[in-house]
Design a protein around this motif. Structure first.
Motif, short mmCIF file in Angstrom:
data_model
loop_
_atom_site.label_atom_id
_atom_site.label_comp_id
_atom_site.label_asym_id
_atom_site.label_seq_id
_atom_site.Cartn_x
_atom_site.Cartn_y
_atom_site.Cartn_z
N LEU A 148 0.87 -1.29 -0.16
CA LEU A 148 -0.01 0.14 0.00
C LEU A 148 0.92 1.34 0.09
CD1 LEU A 148 -2.71 -0.70 2.63
CD2 LEU A 148 -3.18 -1.07 0.17
N ALA A 149 1.96 1.00 -0.32
CA ALA A 149 2.97 2.26 -0.30
C ALA A 149 2.43 3.33 -1.45
CB ALA A 149 4.30 1.84 -0.82
N ASP A 150 2.00 3.30 -2.42
CA ASP A 150 1.87 4.08 -3.17
C ASP A 150 0.12 3.77 -3.75
OD1 ASP A 150 0.96 5.17 -6.14
OD2 ASP A 150 2.98 6.04 -6.08
N PRO A 151 -0.90 4.65 -3.39
CA PRO A 151 -2.21 4.48 -3.82
C PRO A 151 -2.39 4.00 -5.12
CG PRO A 151 -2.15 6.33 -2.35
CD PRO A 151 -0.60 6.06 -2.72
N GLU A 152 -1.98 4.96 -6.19
CA GLU A 152 -2.24 4.75 -7.58
C GLU A 152 -1.85 3.33 -7.97
OE1 GLU A 152 -4.24 6.43 -9.43
OE2 GLU A 152 -4.81 7.36 -7.82
N ARG A 153 -0.27 2.98 -7.59
CA ARG A 153 0.20 1.76 -7.92
C ARG A 153 -0.32 0.51 -7.35
NH1 ARG A 153 6.79 2.25 -8.71
NH2 ARG A 153 6.26 0.32 -9.67
N SER A 154 -0.63 0.74 -6.14
CA SER A 154 -1.59 -0.29 -5.54
C SER A 154 -2.78 -0.60 -6.19
CB SER A 154 -1.97 0.00 -3.99
OG SER A 154 -0.71 0.14 -3.40
N VAL A 155 -3.39 0.08 -6.72
CA VAL A 155 -4.86 -0.05 -7.48
C VAL A 155 -4.41 -0.89 -8.52
CG1 VAL A 155 -6.53 0.83 -8.95
CG2 VAL A 155 -6.18 1.74 -6.57
N ALA A 156 -3.39 -0.46 -9.31
CA ALA A 156 -2.82 -0.98 -10.56
C ALA A 156 -2.67 -2.40 -10.15
CB ALA A 156 -1.74 -0.10 -11.04
N GLU A 157 -1.63 -2.68 -9.19
CA GLU A 157 -1.37 -4.14 -8.89
C GLU A 157 -2.37 -4.98 -8.45
OE1 GLU A 157 1.39 -5.49 -9.88
OE2 GLU A 157 2.35 -3.38 -10.17
N LEU A 158 -3.35 -4.24 -7.75
CA LEU A 158 -4.63 -5.09 -7.26
C LEU A 158 -5.48 -5.57 -8.65
CD1 LEU A 158 -6.51 -6.11 -5.31
CD2 LEU A 158 -7.75 -3.92 -5.23
N GLU A 159 -5.61 -4.61 -9.56
CA GLU A 159 -6.35 -4.98 -10.63
C GLU A 159 -5.60 -5.96 -11.52
OE1 GLU A 159 -8.60 -0.62 -11.57
OE2 GLU A 159 -6.28 -1.32 -12.52
N ALA A 160 -4.15 -6.03 -11.48
CA ALA A 160 -3.55 -7.03 -12.16
C ALA A 160 -3.75 -8.36 -11.52
CB ALA A 160 -2.12 -6.54 -12.44
N ALA A 161 -3.52 -8.32 -10.17
CA ALA A 161 -3.77 -9.60 -9.43
C ALA A 161 -5.17 -9.96 -9.59
CB ALA A 161 -3.77 -9.29 -8.05
N ILE A 162 -6.25 -9.40 -9.84
CA ILE A 162 -7.54 -9.85 -9.92
C ILE A 162 -7.60 -10.47 -11.50
CG2 ILE A 162 -10.06 -9.18 -10.26
CD1 ILE A 162 -9.54 -6.91 -8.55
N GLU A 163 -6.85 -9.78 -12.34
CA GLU A 163 -7.03 -10.39 -13.77
C GLU A 163 -6.27 -11.69 -13.76
OE1 GLU A 163 -7.71 -10.65 -17.74
OE2 GLU A 163 -8.65 -9.19 -16.32
N LEU A 164 -5.15 -11.90 -12.99
CA LEU A 164 -4.50 -13.02 -12.90
C LEU A 164 -5.42 -14.33 -12.49
CD1 LEU A 164 -0.95 -11.81 -11.70
CD2 LEU A 164 -1.28 -12.89 -13.71
N GLY A 165 -6.17 -13.95 -11.55
CA GLY A 165 -6.94 -15.11 -10.74
C GLY A 165 -6.61 -15.32 -9.54
#
Length: 386
Positions: A148-165
């Motif tokens: 959660l260091a950077d709110p914008e990057r955290s959202v991007a990585e979360l979206e990628a994690a969701i897409e990954l499965g």
């Protein structure tokens, strides 16, 4: 006969014992050279495990012998700890219908707030790796990692994690460098989780030091940990283990995150359960005592403890009195977890739970062993129930 039978069992806490180079295979080239080693001893144990696994696939007698040690041989030496195919077989032997899978040492290779590229790139590699590892069996539910260091990057990585499965993500139970996790800057992050019907998790060893180092300097020789070495927890760590998740969750409750996102859900894993009931009472007292001068507390739509009851689940340690925990906090908060294949889970976590729950109603047992897990995971249970 499987280890567990007679009802549905969902395991809310299990781990993969990472192979040497596990993250490297899934990391982008710019991140590979930045990943840190997880220590010479662990590397050697991982290498030995690789050899043992090859031998078990080549020799059925070895494999059968290893299966017999399912609940007694732990760590890298375990059957089903490192190899995904073995884990699938281990689930058959365990009798569990689903199992959350967390990493063990991978986050040590990248989770450092002072190096954003390593931190986010390493998280991405872990999420790819754990989804791939769990893909062999629909009962294995991969839990990724998002800082959660950077709110914008955290959202991007979360979206990628969701897409990954990923079926959930760990977030560190420590304050980010600049903002509280309840700051509006993180609302997109919590909204993304809610919209995906994906829980987030707080897990031991992702909240900083369990006890400040100064307290360890007591003028005595440091004792061995309960495994006989020096890298695991000791009594004072156990006493402080709940502090990071308690503080993190307090911020989400009192600052209204769970109110703004009413279907956001959290699993608090491997951080004990004895603190939960008094903490919930303390939350309610906090609102009562300070609500007159703190408008945000008055604005909450429910008592603080009601948000916890609605949106958070916990695993207790196998030595903690489950019957008392349920009596004090209610039947809807606690889940069964084995910590497989970690030694901390004990050799008979089911037996320990059954002993404490001997006089408890069967409907309460069903909630503990399966129902609360299913509520936490929501629509993520669909693939398990296919």
């Amino acid at each position: 006969m499987p280890y567990a039978e007679g009802r549905v069992y969902y395991d809310a806490d299990s781990h993969v014992m990472e192979r040497e180079g596990w993250l490297t295979e899934y990391a982008e080239p710019s991140v590979r050279e930045l990943l840190r080693s997880f220590g010479a001893d662990k590397v050697q144990r991982a290498r030995t495990a690789e050899t043992d696994i090859r031998q078990r696939y080549e020799d059925q007698d070895r494999r059968a012998s290893a299966e017999q040690t399912l609940m007694t041989m732990k760590g890298w030496e375990s059957f089903g700890g490192t190899d995904a195919g073995e884990r699938s077989r281990a689930l058959d032997l365990l009798g569990f219908s689903a199992q959350l899978v967390f990493s063990t040492v991978a986050s040590e290779q990248f989770w450092y707030y002072d190096h954003p590229e390593l931190m986010y790139g390493g998280s991405r590699a872990l999420n790819r790796a754990i989804v791939d590892w769990c893909s062999v069996d629909r009962r294995l539910l991969p839990v990724g990692f998002v800082p959660l260091a950077d709110p914008e990057r955290s959202v991007a990585e979360l979206e990628a994690a969701i897409e990954l499965g990923c079926d959930g993500v760990i977030v560190p139970s420590v304050a980010p460098p600049e903002f509280s996790p309840a700051h509006p800057a993180y609302d997109r992050f919590w909204a993304t989780l809610q919209d995906a019907d994906m829980p987030f998790f707080l897990h031991v060893c992702t909240g900083g030091a369990l006890v400040p180092d100064a307290y360890r300097n007591n003028g005595r020789t440091p004792p061995a940990d309960f495994l006989g070495g020096g890298e695991n927890i000791r009594s004072k760590d156990y006493m402080g283990m709940h502090v990071p998740p308690q503080t993190f969750l307090t911020m989400l409750v009192l600052d209204g995150v769970f109110d703004r996102f009413p279907t956001l859900r959290c699993g608090c894993i491997e951080q004990g359960g004895l603190w939960v009931a008094p903490w919930m009472k303390q939350l309610d007292i906090s609102q009562m005592a300070f609500g007159r001068t703190e408008p945000d507390l008055r604005a909450l739509s429910m008592r603080p403890s009601d948000f916890v009851r609605r949106q958070v689940k916990f695993t207790a340690f196998f030595v903690e009195p489950l019957d008392w925990l349920i009596e004090q906090a209610g039947p809807d908060l606690f889940m069964f977890g084995t910590d497989f294949p970690h030694t901390e889970g004990g050799t008979d976590p089911l037996g320990a739970a059954e002993k404490f729950l001997a006089g408890v109603d069967e409907t309460v047992k069903d909630r503990f062993f399966a129902g609360n897990f299913a509520e936490l995971m929501g629509s993520r249970m669909a693939k398990v129930r296919q």
